[in-house]
Every structure is written in structure tokens, then in C-alpha cells.
Design a protein around this motif. Structure first.
Motif, short mmCIF file in Angstrom:
data_model
loop_
_atom_site.label_atom_id
_atom_site.label_comp_id
_atom_site.label_asym_id
_atom_site.label_seq_id
_atom_site.Cartn_x
_atom_site.Cartn_y
_atom_site.Cartn_z
N VAL A 1 30.57 18.89 15.66
CA VAL A 1 29.33 19.57 15.30
C VAL A 1 28.15 18.60 15.36
CG1 VAL A 1 30.49 21.28 13.85
CG2 VAL A 1 29.66 19.15 12.82
N LEU A 2 26.98 19.15 15.68
CA LEU A 2 25.72 18.40 15.68
C LEU A 2 24.94 18.86 14.47
CD1 LEU A 2 24.82 18.85 19.47
CD2 LEU A 2 26.25 17.09 18.41
N LEU A 3 24.76 17.95 13.53
CA LEU A 3 24.24 18.31 12.21
C LEU A 3 22.76 18.00 12.05
CD1 LEU A 3 27.15 16.95 10.01
CD2 LEU A 3 26.60 19.36 10.41
N HIS A 4 22.03 19.00 11.59
CA HIS A 4 20.66 18.84 11.12
C HIS A 4 20.74 18.70 9.60
CE1 HIS A 4 16.25 19.82 10.98
NE2 HIS A 4 16.60 20.27 9.78
N VAL A 5 20.27 17.58 9.07
CA VAL A 5 20.40 17.33 7.63
C VAL A 5 19.08 16.75 7.11
CG1 VAL A 5 21.79 16.27 5.82
CG2 VAL A 5 22.82 16.71 8.07
N ARG A 6 18.33 17.55 6.37
CA ARG A 6 17.09 17.03 5.76
C ARG A 6 17.10 17.31 4.27
NH1 ARG A 6 11.48 17.77 8.96
NH2 ARG A 6 11.97 19.99 8.88
N ARG A 7 17.09 16.21 3.51
CA ARG A 7 17.15 16.27 2.05
C ARG A 7 18.34 17.10 1.58
NH1 ARG A 7 10.79 16.54 0.09
NH2 ARG A 7 10.16 14.60 1.14
N ALA A 8 19.44 17.01 2.31
CA ALA A 8 20.63 17.80 1.97
C ALA A 8 21.90 17.05 2.32
CB ALA A 8 20.58 19.14 2.72
N GLN A 9 21.85 15.73 2.32
CA GLN A 9 22.99 14.93 2.76
C GLN A 9 24.24 15.25 1.95
OE1 GLN A 9 22.58 12.76 5.31
NE2 GLN A 9 20.37 12.65 5.43
N ASP A 10 24.13 15.21 0.64
CA ASP A 10 25.31 15.38 -0.20
C ASP A 10 25.86 16.80 -0.10
OD1 ASP A 10 25.24 12.74 -1.03
OD2 ASP A 10 24.05 13.19 -2.82
N ARG A 11 24.96 17.77 0.04
CA ARG A 11 25.41 19.16 0.15
C ARG A 11 26.17 19.38 1.47
NH1 ARG A 11 26.12 22.49 -4.08
NH2 ARG A 11 25.82 24.69 -3.54
N VAL A 12 25.68 18.81 2.55
CA VAL A 12 26.39 18.92 3.83
C VAL A 12 27.73 18.22 3.74
CG1 VAL A 12 26.35 18.24 6.25
CG2 VAL A 12 24.31 19.24 5.22
N LEU A 13 27.76 17.05 3.14
CA LEU A 13 29.02 16.33 2.98
C LEU A 13 30.03 17.15 2.19
CD1 LEU A 13 27.58 12.77 2.34
CD2 LEU A 13 29.14 13.37 4.21
N LYS A 14 29.56 17.84 1.17
CA LYS A 14 30.44 18.70 0.38
C LYS A 14 31.14 19.73 1.27
CE LYS A 14 30.21 22.65 -2.74
NZ LYS A 14 29.32 23.56 -3.49
N TYR A 15 30.37 20.39 2.13
CA TYR A 15 30.96 21.42 2.98
C TYR A 15 31.86 20.81 4.06
CZ TYR A 15 28.12 24.93 0.70
OH TYR A 15 27.56 25.77 -0.24
N LEU A 16 31.53 19.63 4.54
CA LEU A 16 32.39 18.98 5.53
C LEU A 16 33.74 18.61 4.93
CD1 LEU A 16 29.83 16.63 7.33
CD2 LEU A 16 30.85 18.73 8.24
N ARG A 17 33.74 18.27 3.65
CA ARG A 17 35.02 17.96 2.99
C ARG A 17 35.84 19.24 2.78
NH1 ARG A 17 31.38 14.55 -0.31
NH2 ARG A 17 31.63 12.38 0.41
N GLN A 18 35.16 20.34 2.53
CA GLN A 18 35.85 21.61 2.31
C GLN A 18 36.36 22.23 3.61
OE1 GLN A 18 33.09 24.16 0.25
NE2 GLN A 18 33.29 23.09 -1.71
N ILE A 19 35.61 22.01 4.68
CA ILE A 19 35.94 22.62 5.98
C ILE A 19 35.97 21.51 7.03
CG2 ILE A 19 35.35 24.44 7.64
CD1 ILE A 19 33.53 25.61 5.39
N PRO A 20 37.05 20.76 7.11
CA PRO A 20 37.11 19.63 8.05
C PRO A 20 36.94 20.08 9.50
CG PRO A 20 38.92 19.55 6.46
CD PRO A 20 38.28 20.90 6.32
N VAL A 21 36.15 19.33 10.23
CA VAL A 21 35.93 19.58 11.66
C VAL A 21 36.20 18.28 12.42
CG1 VAL A 21 34.26 21.43 11.24
CG2 VAL A 21 33.46 19.06 11.46
N PRO A 22 36.30 18.36 13.75
CA PRO A 22 36.60 17.14 14.54
C PRO A 22 35.38 16.22 14.71
CG PRO A 22 37.28 19.14 15.69
CD PRO A 22 36.38 19.56 14.59
N GLY A 23 34.74 15.86 13.61
CA GLY A 23 33.63 14.92 13.69
C GLY A 23 32.41 15.50 14.36
N GLY A 24 31.63 14.61 14.96
CA GLY A 24 30.39 15.00 15.60
C GLY A 24 29.31 13.97 15.33
N ILE A 25 28.08 14.44 15.22
CA ILE A 25 26.93 13.54 15.03
C ILE A 25 26.04 14.06 13.91
CG2 ILE A 25 24.85 12.56 16.09
CD1 ILE A 25 26.24 12.92 18.83
N ALA A 26 25.73 13.19 12.95
CA ALA A 26 24.70 13.48 11.96
C ALA A 26 23.37 13.07 12.60
CB ALA A 26 24.95 12.72 10.67
N HIS A 27 22.68 14.06 13.10
CA HIS A 27 21.45 13.88 13.88
C HIS A 27 20.32 13.34 13.01
CE1 HIS A 27 17.70 15.23 15.70
NE2 HIS A 27 17.64 16.28 14.92
#
Length: 265
Positions: A133-159
Motif C-alpha cells: 500500500v501507498l500511505l498518505h499520513v498527515r497528523r495520523a501516524q499512530d492511528r494508521v499504525l494501529k490499523y496496519l497492526r490489525q490488518i497486516p499487508v505486504p508492506g509498501g511506502i509511507a509517503h
């Protein structure tokens, strides 16, 4: 002018909106100039369902890598059936990733709950089709990390990474590369520059986000993929590295980020 014919280790722009309206009538020149600057490939993420066809057109003409996704800041354009359309495109058109997806808690007026629901559903699709996945993350780093831990994906890029060292290490631990670009070129961006200089090289990729995130030396004009050459020079300076060695490492990282086999060189 076709990226897929590019040889060997080269510069890769891992986040470029080549289909943006700012580039209308100029794309052939923009691509040719980028190639002349050593850019051998770029990754074009989509932002809403209407842009899926544009992404396919860009791939057909230029051979660029593409991704399909529903961007969080375009909530007003996303409808429930667009997730079905997204899945159809993932099934039928062989993108390299799902993106651009994520959370944006910076812009006012965006429904956080709806953003999160959309992110969750797209992470599920990425997992279902084994896509990064290609991630857009603005002022939401920890929230995105939370969902990535709940729904593992094959990596990607934190844009356009702009989080803390601890957050960077968390993304890296989940198999992600971190995208650095225009923000890194500003001398005042001390935290971003320090991270670019000191994080493991294996975790870094370069990007422009063209036409956005303009570099310090060209703040009054659209960002373009040719700027990756200068971004690489800035990063080499920050890390006190030989530019050729850095280019090879970033080339490998870019392929790893989206799970593609590197060409024989």
C-alpha cells in the motif's frame, strides 16, 4: 519515452501524480526531461475512481507503475460502490500497489470516522490481493499504525514521511519503506533531514509527489519527477554517501517496497 525499457540501477520516483491537470499538454516533455536526469521509472498512485482510467492511460503511454486507491482527502467524491470498482481494477488491471490511501487529520472538515472506515476496507483489499500500500499520513501516524497492526499487508511506502523516529521505526518494523522528497530539501526541516540522514538506508525511497511538495529551489512552480536527481544529491550529502552507491541502494529499495523482482543487470 517508455519507462519499462530503462536499463539497470536508476533513480525511481516512488510517488508522482503524472496525471495531474497541472501537467496537461506537457507530459511527454516532463517524462523525457526526467529520463534525461536519470529517472528510469515512476509510480503513479490514483486518488479517486475517476482517476483510475487516467492511471491506465499513463501506463499505456509511458510504461510507469500504477496503483489504484481512494485518497482520504477526496471523501466528497467517494461513494460506497467505488470500493467495488476499486476491487474490480485490482483484479483486472495488475497494479503494483493499492494507493493512495490513508488518513489526513490535518485538513479541516474531513470526517475522521469515514476516513478510517475507508482505510480499513482498502487495507482488507490489499491483504486479499497480496498488494503493498501507498500511505498518505498527515497528523495520523499512530492511528494508521494501529490499523496496519490489525490488518497486516505486504508492506509498501509511507509517503512523505514526517513522523517521529519511534513512528519511523514502527513503520519499518511492519515492512514499510519511508518516502522522502521535497520537504527534505529545506534547511529548516531539521527533523526530516535528521531522519533521512540516520535511518537505515534500506528503509528509504525517494519521491516527488509531483506536482506537490515543491523543493526549496523551485517553490513557485510545480514539482516534477526530474527533481529526483537533485533530491538524490541532497540525500547523498545528508548521509555523506557516494551518489552512485546511494542510487543503487534506493533502486533496490523501490523494487522491494512494491514486491517486484529486480531486472537482471
Amino acid at each position: 519515452m517508455h519507462f519499462q525499457s530503462a536499463p539497470g540501477p536508476c533513480l525511481i520516483d516512488t510517488h508522482c501524480h503524472l496525471d495531474a491537470a497541472e501537467f496537461n499538454g506537457q507530459r511527454d516533455e516532463i517524462v523525457s526531461t526526467a529520463q534525461a536526469c536519470g529517472v528510469g521509472q515512476l509510480l503513479l498512485p490514483s486518488i479517486h475512481s475517476d482517476s483510475f482510467a487516467d492511471s491506465l492511460a499513463m501506463r499505456a503511454r509511458y510504461g510507469c507503475w500504477i496503483a489504484f486507491g481512494l485518497h482520504p482527502i477526496y471523501l466528497a467524491r467517494h461513494q460506497d460502490d467505488h470500493l467495488q470498482l476499486l476491487e474490480q481494477h485490482l483484479q483486472q488491471h495488475a497494479p503494483v500497489a493499492v494507493g493512495e490511501i490513508g488518513l489526513d487529520y490535518y485538513l479541516p472538515g474531513l470526517d475522521a470516522a469515514r476516513q478510517e472506515s475507508l482505510l480499513v476496507e482498502q487495507l482488507k483489499l490489499a491483504r486479499k490481493y497480496n498488494l503493498p500500500v501507498l500511505l498518505h499520513v498527515r497528523r495520523a501516524q499512530d492511528r494508521v499504525l494501529k490499523y496496519l497492526r490489525q490488518i497486516p499487508v505486504p508492506g509498501g511506502i509511507a509517503h512523505a514521511f514526517n513522523g517521529s523516529r519511534q513512528q519511523a521505526e514502527a513503520f519499518i518494523g511492519l515492512g514499510f519503506k519511508l518516502g522522502f522528497g521535497g520537504a527534505m530539501t529545506y534547511s529548516g526541516s531539521r527533523r526530516i533531514r535528521e531522519l533521512a540522514a540516520t535511518l537505515p538506508l534500506s528503509a528509504l525511497v525517494l519521491e516527488t509527489d509531483a506536482p506537490d511538495i515543491r523543493p526549496e529551489w523551485a517553490q513557485q512552480q510545480p514539482n516534477v519527477p526530474a527533481n529526483i536527481k537533485n533530491f538524490a544529491a541532497v540525500l547523498a550529502g545528508l548521509r555523506a554517501m557516494d551518489l552512485h552507491t546511494l542510487t543503487g541502494a534506493l533502486w533496490r529499495n523501490s523494487y522491494q517496497a512494491i514486491g517486484l523482482a529486480m531486472p537482471n543487470v
